[in-house]
Scaffold this motif. Sequence first.
Motif, PDB file in Angstrom:
ATOM      1  N   SER A 276       0.760  -1.020   0.021  1.00  0.00           N
ATOM      2  CA  SER A 276       0.007   0.067   0.012  1.00  0.00           C
ATOM      3  C   SER A 276       0.874   1.195  -0.161  1.00  0.00           C
ATOM      4  CB  SER A 276      -1.030   0.123   0.964  1.00  0.00           C
ATOM      5  OG  SER A 276      -0.241  -0.013   2.324  1.00  0.00           O
TER       6      SER A 276
ATOM      7  N   GLU B 253       0.580   4.096  -2.886  1.00  0.00           N
ATOM      8  CA  GLU B 253       0.327   5.465  -2.531  1.00  0.00           C
ATOM      9  C   GLU B 253       1.607   6.539  -3.181  1.00  0.00           C
ATOM     10  OE1 GLU B 253       0.193   6.089   1.614  1.00  0.00           O
ATOM     11  OE2 GLU B 253      -1.393   4.675   1.754  1.00  0.00           O
TER      12      GLU B 253
ATOM     13  N   SER C 217       1.070   9.004  -5.930  1.00  0.00           N
ATOM     14  CA  SER C 217       1.521  10.572  -6.005  1.00  0.00           C
ATOM     15  C   SER C 217       2.250  10.936  -7.315  1.00  0.00           C
ATOM     16  CB  SER C 217       2.332  10.707  -4.888  1.00  0.00           C
ATOM     17  OG  SER C 217       2.838  11.882  -4.601  1.00  0.00           O
TER      18      SER C 217
END
Length: 120
Positions: free
Chosen positions: A6, A10, A14
Amino acid sequence: MKSKGSHRTERVGSVVKRAVAVIIDTQVADPRVHGVSVVDAVVSGDLKYATVYVYIEGDDTEVLAALNNSAGFIRRLMAEQLRDMRVIPRLKFEIDKSQSYYEHIDALIKGLHKNDGNDK
């Protein structure tokens, strides 16, 4: 506690968010997509797909269709910019509903304050 996967998604999300925002602002010629704000990008666990959430002021259906039609073009430009990424996710654009939700909550709060002022 977040898993390692995860954190990676992420981080990639981004990077995708920033890259898509720059590409939309500087390289997409379609006038319908000017003024679109990229709010977030959520990448799947296998990094093959990304849902890019955008904020569009006004009529969003035509703009959203234009973005989704441009998804392949944007992905290709992203691949040129992000050469160190092994997988460039396929892009899908969706409307970010949080902005309208926040505006609704703000209007409710202002309505409460307005009523408080009338009662005194």
